[in-house]
Design a protein around this motif. Structure first.
Motif, mmCIF file in Angstrom:
data_model
loop_
_atom_site.group_PDB
_atom_site.id
_atom_site.type_symbol
_atom_site.label_atom_id
_atom_site.label_comp_id
_atom_site.label_asym_id
_atom_site.label_seq_id
_atom_site.Cartn_x
_atom_site.Cartn_y
_atom_site.Cartn_z
ATOM 1 N N TYR A 82 54.194 51.809 45.245
ATOM 2 C CA TYR A 82 54.319 50.213 44.866
ATOM 3 C C TYR A 82 53.274 49.747 44.627
ATOM 4 O O TYR A 82 52.304 48.426 44.077
ATOM 5 N N PHE A 83 51.967 49.695 46.136
ATOM 6 C CA PHE A 83 50.835 49.770 45.511
ATOM 7 C C PHE A 83 50.063 50.018 44.594
ATOM 8 O O PHE A 83 49.306 48.968 43.324
ATOM 9 N N ILE A 84 49.735 51.304 44.142
ATOM 10 C CA ILE A 84 49.936 51.588 42.984
ATOM 11 C C ILE A 84 49.899 51.050 41.837
ATOM 12 O O ILE A 84 49.523 50.836 40.462
ATOM 13 N N ARG A 85 51.830 51.203 41.388
ATOM 14 C CA ARG A 85 52.492 50.626 39.981
ATOM 15 C C ARG A 85 51.996 48.940 39.867
ATOM 16 O O ARG A 85 51.782 48.178 39.344
ATOM 17 N N ASP A 443 67.268 41.997 66.498
ATOM 18 C CA ASP A 443 66.098 41.116 66.564
ATOM 19 C C ASP A 443 65.510 40.941 65.513
ATOM 20 O O ASP A 443 65.420 40.070 64.731
ATOM 21 N N SER A 444 66.331 42.289 64.739
ATOM 22 C CA SER A 444 65.890 41.780 63.065
ATOM 23 C C SER A 444 66.467 40.587 62.359
ATOM 24 O O SER A 444 68.093 40.394 62.654
ATOM 25 N N VAL A 445 66.249 40.221 61.230
ATOM 26 C CA VAL A 445 67.573 39.241 60.371
ATOM 27 C C VAL A 445 67.912 40.181 59.191
ATOM 28 O O VAL A 445 68.488 39.694 58.310
ATOM 29 N N VAL A 446 66.293 41.027 58.634
ATOM 30 C CA VAL A 446 67.024 41.657 56.840
ATOM 31 C C VAL A 446 67.232 42.871 57.071
ATOM 32 O O VAL A 446 66.807 43.679 58.249
ATOM 33 N N SER A 447 67.772 43.886 56.858
ATOM 34 C CA SER A 447 67.868 45.029 56.636
ATOM 35 C C SER A 447 67.244 45.871 55.850
ATOM 36 O O SER A 447 66.191 45.376 54.942
ATOM 37 N N PRO A 448 66.781 47.021 55.509
ATOM 38 C CA PRO A 448 65.630 47.837 54.878
ATOM 39 C C PRO A 448 66.075 47.177 53.807
ATOM 40 O O PRO A 448 64.693 47.551 52.478
ATOM 41 N N ARG A 449 67.283 47.136 53.319
ATOM 42 C CA ARG A 449 66.852 46.100 52.059
ATOM 43 C C ARG A 449 66.588 45.029 51.771
ATOM 44 O O ARG A 449 67.690 44.693 50.495
ATOM 45 N N GLU A 456 76.261 38.658 52.868
ATOM 46 C CA GLU A 456 76.431 39.273 50.816
ATOM 47 C C GLU A 456 75.627 38.352 50.177
ATOM 48 O O GLU A 456 75.816 36.652 50.325
ATOM 49 N N GLY A 457 75.101 39.000 49.591
ATOM 50 C CA GLY A 457 75.050 38.168 48.259
ATOM 51 C C GLY A 457 72.910 37.174 48.833
ATOM 52 O O GLY A 457 73.105 36.287 47.724
ATOM 53 N N LEU A 458 72.617 37.537 50.065
ATOM 54 C CA LEU A 458 71.118 36.828 50.312
ATOM 55 C C LEU A 458 70.314 38.090 50.740
ATOM 56 O O LEU A 458 70.181 38.551 51.237
ATOM 57 N N ARG A 459 68.822 37.802 50.414
ATOM 58 C CA ARG A 459 68.068 38.652 50.907
ATOM 59 C C ARG A 459 66.770 37.711 50.916
ATOM 60 O O ARG A 459 66.316 37.141 49.763
ATOM 61 N N VAL A 460 65.931 38.047 51.449
ATOM 62 C CA VAL A 460 64.629 37.769 51.700
ATOM 63 C C VAL A 460 63.711 39.237 51.485
ATOM 64 O O VAL A 460 63.524 39.836 51.153
ATOM 65 N N VAL A 461 63.109 38.013 49.591
ATOM 66 C CA VAL A 461 61.938 38.951 49.831
ATOM 67 C C VAL A 461 60.402 38.255 49.607
ATOM 68 O O VAL A 461 60.051 37.286 49.270
ATOM 69 N N ASP A 462 59.844 38.419 51.218
ATOM 70 C CA ASP A 462 58.283 37.686 50.821
ATOM 71 C C ASP A 462 57.516 38.783 52.212
ATOM 72 O O ASP A 462 58.232 39.687 53.229
ATOM 73 N N SER A 463 56.460 37.758 52.906
ATOM 74 C CA SER A 463 56.013 38.438 54.189
ATOM 75 C C SER A 463 56.469 38.259 55.649
ATOM 76 O O SER A 463 56.151 38.971 56.300
ATOM 77 N N SER A 464 58.135 36.944 55.233
ATOM 78 C CA SER A 464 58.565 37.313 56.074
ATOM 79 C C SER A 464 58.804 38.654 57.146
ATOM 80 O O SER A 464 59.855 38.717 58.249
ATOM 81 N N ILE A 465 59.449 39.397 56.114
ATOM 82 C CA ILE A 465 60.709 40.812 56.151
ATOM 83 C C ILE A 465 59.328 41.583 56.803
ATOM 84 O O ILE A 465 60.115 42.440 57.228
ATOM 85 N N LYS A 484 59.228 46.719 45.745
ATOM 86 C CA LYS A 484 59.944 47.591 45.957
ATOM 87 C C LYS A 484 61.257 47.167 45.729
ATOM 88 O O LYS A 484 61.995 47.112 45.874
ATOM 89 N N ALA A 485 61.071 45.299 46.675
ATOM 90 C CA ALA A 485 62.657 44.862 46.080
ATOM 91 C C ALA A 485 62.813 44.903 44.477
ATOM 92 O O ALA A 485 64.169 44.615 44.542
#
Length: 503
Positions: A82-85, A443-449, A456-465, A484-485
């Protein structure tokens, strides 16, 4: 705004409408100071106002996400593609880089002579020359590659949003304040936003994606009743979905600057801050050719070193600036023009918090980076300052320096004086992460996905993860997360469609 696109314009964006104007709460281990924390309030986010340094961290950072936090799928080998892409590098390609991606990455065309002198001084100090901090080895000194292309900043807005603006399935709205995510029966079904003083609701057929950064994303979840019940109650918000980790685990690099007065004002880029024949000429050159001093990112050179020789990978990072007036929150400036060398410990152990302040979505969150709370962080900050002074004493750099300016001029020789110095002048490096941490622990907030646990239906996509801060600047890793997200979102959408069709 011209200063967004001009690489050297980033200091002009440290105040004003293109950043949120955040500051920390008084820092217990920072002599009670409120530290300004600049975050982008513009399309492209922080990548539109930052200093454009392009570094990724080391493989051990990402492998540690897997082994220590259960983030399967996020090892160095798995995120490398993903870095390369994402990358369109003007000099480097396989195996460590990409040349066909949307994000422009390039070398300085004409490094400032002070930056070149710093790179030589770093070698005289004992650091090896490194032409690629994102290659086989991070250790060493050299010139940073930057997120620029053809003499202009290349932000996420330039790289990703601009090419997509004509798509019929994309609408971009600005000057909109999202007030909450709407949750019904355990599923995110839309958002509520304030536009021109009126509330408006947007519905989501598949998912709501939150990408508001390490301060904005936990705040939005908390406004929606998702978080630690005690934090929500303190702000007058009822708990809809208890999730204790929201807003916890805040991490940032605590930078400490050493300022140097130069023997000749002409050496410093500070001279271009005033209206003069030199600044007018530089401005015309940039407007006509996208070259010259204003094509500099100002943070031109740097390096990675060891504060603790027992570490497997470098634990100190340096940024050199041929200017003394580029960073908000720096120590007092010299009477003439100058140069700056800042350093920080790349794997801080201190952890802070972000808490929603009230039901009012326009009110800034309560940000406590808790800098230097861990004594080891303080020792490593001292090591960085000591090495900064030693590098700048080397012959290639010393010839340009009239005087070293350590804070208010008080002596900094004993350990107690060093401790006081780093606590008096440590500041943000603008790398906040971790407040919606990914993982499989309580203590985690989001799953590896990147899906919010328990909803359901809620995803976080930024540096906070990021469960743990990477050993470098954070723009490139954040874009990797988004790449990757995008794959995971598509995979899940196709999987859902397949199940529906199977029925």
């Amino acid at each position: 705004n011209l200063f967004i696109h001009m690489p050297a314009g980033f200091p002009k964006l440290s105040t004003g409408p293109h950043q949120w104007g955040y500051s920390s709460i008084p820092q217990k281990h920072g002599n009670g100071r409120r530290i300004p924390i600049r975050q982008g309030r513009v399309l492209g986010g922080g990548g539109s106002i930052n200093s454009q340094v392009f570094t990724r961290g080391v493989a051990e950072d990402y492998d540690g996400w897997v082994t220590d936090y259960g983030c399967e799928g996020w090892s160095a080998d798995e995120v490398g593609k993903y870095f390369i892409r994402s990358e369109s590098n003007s000099r480097l390609s396989a195996p460590h880089h990409g040349a066909q991606g949307p994000l422009g990455v390039s070398d300085l065309v004409h490094p400032h002579k002070l930056s070149a002198a710093f790179v030589l001084a770093g070698q005289e100090f004992g650091l090896p020359y490194n032409s690629d901090f994102n290659g086989a080895k991070q250790y060493g000194v050299g010139f940073y590659q930057t997120t620029t292309k053809n003499g202009r900043r290349c932000s996420a807005a330039d790289a990703y949003l601009k090419p997509a603006r004509k798509r019929r399935n994309l609408t971009v709205r600005t000057n909109v304040n999202v007030s909450k995510v709407i949750i019904k029966n355990g599923r995110a079904v839309g958002i509520q936003a304030l536009e021109g003083g009126s509330a408006r609701t947007y519905s989501a057929k598949r998912e709501v994606l939150v990408s508001s950064g390490a301060f904005g994303s936990p705040k939005l979840l908390q406004l929606s009743g998702i978080g630690n019940p005690a934090d929500l109650a303190a702000a007058g918000i009822g708990t809809l979905h208890p999730l204790p980790g929201v807003g916890k685990n805040l991490q940032d690099h605590c930078a400490v600057d050493v300022i140097f007065e130069l023997t000749d004002d002409y050496h410093s880029l500070d001279r271009l801050n005033r209206v003069s024949p030199a600044s007018i000429t530089a401005g015309l050159e940039y407007l006509a050719l996208h070259s010259g001093p204003f094509a500099s990112t100002v943070v031109e050179a740097g390096g990675f070193s060891y504060g603790n020789e027992d570490e497997k990978t470098p634990d100190l990072q340096f940024h050199f600036l041929p200017a003394a007036r580029a960073e908000e929150g720096c120590p007092p400036l010299p009477p003439g023009f100058g140069a700056t060398l800042n350093s920080y410990f790349v794997r801080p152990r201190s952890r802070g918090t972000v808490r929603v302040a009230s039901l009012d979505p326009a009110k800034a969150p309560l940000i406590d980076p808790n800098y230097l709370a861990d004594d080891y962080d303080t020792e490593m900050a001292i090591a960085g300052v000591q090495q900064s002074r030693q590098i700048m004493e080397q012959p290639s750099m010393a010839q340009f320096i009239r005087a070293e300016r350590m804070g208010d001029g008080s002596p900094v020789k004993t350990r107690d004086e060093y401790v006081n110095f780093v606590r008096s002048y440590g500041r943000t490096s603008y790398h906040p992460v971790g407040t919606c941490a990914m993982g499989t622990t309580e203590d985690s907030v989001v799953s590896p996905r990147l899906q919010v646990h328990g909803l359901e239906g809620l995803r976080v996509v930024d540096s906070s993860i990021m469960p743990r801060l990477v050993s470098s600047n954070t723009q490139a890793p954040t874009i990797m997360i988004a790449e990757k997200a995008a794959d995971m979102i598509l995979e899940d959408a196709l999987s859902t469609t397949s199940r529906v069709m199977a029925r």
